[in-house]
Design a protein around this motif. Sequence first.
Motif, mmCIF file in Angstrom:
data_model
loop_
_atom_site.group_PDB
_atom_site.id
_atom_site.type_symbol
_atom_site.label_atom_id
_atom_site.label_comp_id
_atom_site.label_asym_id
_atom_site.label_seq_id
_atom_site.Cartn_x
_atom_site.Cartn_y
_atom_site.Cartn_z
ATOM 1 N N VAL A 105 0.863 -1.189 0.000
ATOM 2 C CA VAL A 105 0.000 0.000 0.000
ATOM 3 C C VAL A 105 0.897 1.235 0.000
ATOM 4 O O VAL A 105 1.711 1.401 0.909
ATOM 5 C CB VAL A 105 -0.896 0.039 1.261
ATOM 6 C CG1 VAL A 105 -1.933 1.131 1.141
ATOM 7 C CG2 VAL A 105 -1.595 -1.291 1.482
ATOM 8 N N ASN A 106 0.745 2.104 -1.014
ATOM 9 C CA ASN A 106 1.619 3.280 -1.040
ATOM 10 C C ASN A 106 1.175 4.313 0.022
ATOM 11 O O ASN A 106 0.095 4.206 0.602
ATOM 12 C CB ASN A 106 1.697 3.889 -2.452
ATOM 13 C CG ASN A 106 0.368 4.467 -2.911
ATOM 14 O OD1 ASN A 106 -0.464 4.832 -2.089
ATOM 15 N ND2 ASN A 106 0.160 4.534 -4.217
ATOM 16 N N ARG A 107 2.012 5.290 0.251
ATOM 17 C CA ARG A 107 1.745 6.224 1.365
ATOM 18 C C ARG A 107 0.469 7.063 1.177
ATOM 19 O O ARG A 107 -0.297 7.220 2.118
ATOM 20 C CB ARG A 107 2.961 7.117 1.602
ATOM 21 C CG ARG A 107 4.176 6.327 2.103
ATOM 22 C CD ARG A 107 4.311 6.479 3.596
ATOM 23 N NE ARG A 107 5.238 5.525 4.146
ATOM 24 C CZ ARG A 107 6.133 5.810 5.082
ATOM 25 N NH1 ARG A 107 6.242 7.030 5.556
ATOM 26 N NH2 ARG A 107 6.904 4.861 5.565
ATOM 27 N N PRO A 108 0.232 7.619 -0.047
ATOM 28 C CA PRO A 108 -1.032 8.356 -0.201
ATOM 29 C C PRO A 108 -2.255 7.462 0.060
ATOM 30 O O PRO A 108 -3.257 7.904 0.630
ATOM 31 C CB PRO A 108 -0.988 8.822 -1.663
ATOM 32 C CG PRO A 108 0.476 8.895 -1.977
ATOM 33 C CD PRO A 108 1.101 7.752 -1.223
ATOM 34 N N THR A 109 -2.161 6.199 -0.316
ATOM 35 C CA THR A 109 -3.273 5.282 -0.060
ATOM 36 C C THR A 109 -3.416 5.025 1.434
ATOM 37 O O THR A 109 -4.529 4.969 1.969
ATOM 38 C CB THR A 109 -3.046 3.949 -0.810
ATOM 39 O OG1 THR A 109 -2.868 4.244 -2.197
ATOM 40 C CG2 THR A 109 -4.216 3.003 -0.633
ATOM 41 N N ASP A 131 -2.243 18.869 -2.834
ATOM 42 C CA ASP A 131 -3.491 19.159 -3.527
ATOM 43 C C ASP A 131 -4.463 18.065 -3.089
ATOM 44 O O ASP A 131 -4.292 16.897 -3.449
ATOM 45 C CB ASP A 131 -3.235 19.103 -5.049
ATOM 46 C CG ASP A 131 -4.504 19.314 -5.851
ATOM 47 O OD1 ASP A 131 -5.600 19.049 -5.322
ATOM 48 O OD2 ASP A 131 -4.393 19.715 -7.020
ATOM 49 N N CYS A 132 -5.448 18.425 -2.289
ATOM 50 C CA CYS A 132 -6.307 17.401 -1.679
ATOM 51 C C CYS A 132 -7.307 16.817 -2.668
ATOM 52 O O CYS A 132 -8.030 15.892 -2.315
ATOM 53 C CB CYS A 132 -7.028 17.972 -0.454
ATOM 54 S SG CYS A 132 -5.882 18.475 0.833
ATOM 55 N N ARG A 133 -7.340 17.334 -3.880
ATOM 56 C CA ARG A 133 -8.188 16.701 -4.899
ATOM 57 C C ARG A 133 -7.393 15.622 -5.646
ATOM 58 O O ARG A 133 -7.791 14.471 -5.686
ATOM 59 C CB ARG A 133 -8.718 17.745 -5.875
ATOM 60 C CG ARG A 133 -9.453 17.102 -7.050
ATOM 61 C CD ARG A 133 -10.167 18.124 -7.903
ATOM 62 N NE ARG A 133 -11.484 18.430 -7.349
ATOM 63 C CZ ARG A 133 -12.245 19.444 -7.752
ATOM 64 N NH1 ARG A 133 -11.801 20.269 -8.681
ATOM 65 N NH2 ARG A 133 -13.443 19.638 -7.232
ATOM 66 N N SER A 134 -6.244 16.007 -6.184
ATOM 67 C CA SER A 134 -5.463 15.032 -6.970
ATOM 68 C C SER A 134 -4.581 14.173 -6.067
ATOM 69 O O SER A 134 -4.060 13.153 -6.501
ATOM 70 C CB SER A 134 -4.569 15.767 -7.971
ATOM 71 O OG SER A 134 -3.549 16.467 -7.270
ATOM 72 N N LEU A 135 -4.410 14.620 -4.827
ATOM 73 C CA LEU A 135 -3.474 14.022 -3.864
ATOM 74 C C LEU A 135 -2.021 14.091 -4.341
ATOM 75 O O LEU A 135 -1.159 13.372 -3.846
ATOM 76 C CB LEU A 135 -3.870 12.595 -3.475
ATOM 77 C CG LEU A 135 -5.187 12.473 -2.711
ATOM 78 C CD1 LEU A 135 -5.394 11.053 -2.199
ATOM 79 C CD2 LEU A 135 -5.253 13.454 -1.542
ATOM 80 N N GLU A 136 -1.762 14.976 -5.290
ATOM 81 C CA GLU A 136 -0.363 15.221 -5.665
ATOM 82 C C GLU A 136 0.316 15.968 -4.524
ATOM 83 O O GLU A 136 -0.233 16.945 -4.003
ATOM 84 C CB GLU A 136 -0.321 16.122 -6.897
ATOM 85 C CG GLU A 136 0.166 15.418 -8.134
ATOM 86 C CD GLU A 136 -0.050 16.304 -9.334
ATOM 87 O OE1 GLU A 136 0.597 17.363 -9.394
ATOM 88 O OE2 GLU A 136 -0.882 15.934 -10.178
ATOM 89 N N ALA A 137 1.487 15.506 -4.135
ATOM 90 C CA ALA A 137 2.186 16.134 -3.011
ATOM 91 C C ALA A 137 3.574 16.577 -3.461
ATOM 92 O O ALA A 137 4.291 15.810 -4.096
ATOM 93 C CB ALA A 137 2.304 15.149 -1.855
#
Length: 407
Positions: free
Chosen positions: A172-176, A213-219
């Motif tokens: 499981v990756n960190r954003p997940t 970005d809490c929509r795309s979850l790009e960090a």
Amino acid sequence: MTTTDTPGGTGQARSYASVFDSPVAGTWSAPGRVNLIGEHTDYNDGFVLPFAIDKRTVVTVGRRDDRLLRVASTFDEGVHEISLDELDPSAMSGWSAYVFGIAWALSVAPQHADAPAFTAAGGDVSSIDLSAASGLDVFVESDVPIGAGLSSSAALECSVAVAVTELWSLEVNRPTLAAVGQLAENDAVGAPTGIMDQSASLLGRADSAVFLDCRSLEADVVDLGFAAAGLEILVVDTHVEHAHATGGYVDRRASCERGAEALGVTSLRDLDVDDLPRASDLLDDETYRRVRHVVTENQRVLDTVRTLRTEGPAAIGALLDASHVSMRDDFEISVPQLDLAVATAQRSGAVGARMTGGGFGGSAIALVPSDQRDAVAEAVTAAFAEAGYTAPTIFTVHPAEGARRES
Ligand code: GLA
């Protein structure tokens, strides 16, 4: 869930070995967070800029040969337990719900695989299967202050999340994992919070903030450079208690959803400052001010990131100050103690100051030149005494690394 008293007592003397017999499989930790700017924007699909702090929750974990999850800590006397075959939010309460909630959220993640947080996070959760997972003994220690608005809950969730995914061999990756933590907090604990705190705790880096970005979850990692600029973040814990499962937090979230619906957008993220005149025509005054906070706060996050990258941290003070005014007057989530901490810090040498976190209590932060740190702290302490408020706890935090295996 059942709770039993065990030998070992409370306090520092209590340890993994004083409570559990199973051999230690490893130790993991995750930090609390300070939000530099971007408040109540996460559940509006907006932008946030938190950083992980050098205060951490540490879990020591051992494998059991049955299906029980058992947890104990230095902060209560019990041992709480639940069977992996009976994971259900209705069986969880108190602080252990953050631990059991992570196991529950992982177990139901396949049913949520199409939820926006999971699809944006980009990790495939559809094949997570805990049917053969071993039970675990989990011992918790923490120096993240509880109830101070520094996300002791996310620190607990994320330390457990990195431990159990490794021990159960889940990819499981960190954003997940952040989305798993949010699901646990929303549905097992019952607080309708966003994804900021878990993201900060999992993605944090030393001397840096997480621009999410809490929509795309790009960090993106944004260098803070506080030490090089001779600056520090001072936290003023007001000791005014807040809770996000009830009251104001829930109301503010509902206002934002009402505002977005009335303006015909999916979320307030879809608006920018040019849309505010139209919003003012269409909305009642209170909803308009809630919307204005979120829209202007998103812009302040973008401006802060740009300013940090072009001019450095000494130039972000006015943005921090403006964020506080917006939370105080438009979003109305401050309390007199937070306002006093902020105003006093600003008057006595801070570069900028604001309340941080969900509001209605908790902590304020002040960006201060290191050589003025003590003077600012003394001025805030004196102002609280003069106002007759409970003495605040004031300390420095440094931007630190996110969740990790310790041993
Ligand atoms: C709490 C929540 C976060 C976020 C902040 C406000 O910390 O847990 O998700 O909404 O409040 O910015």
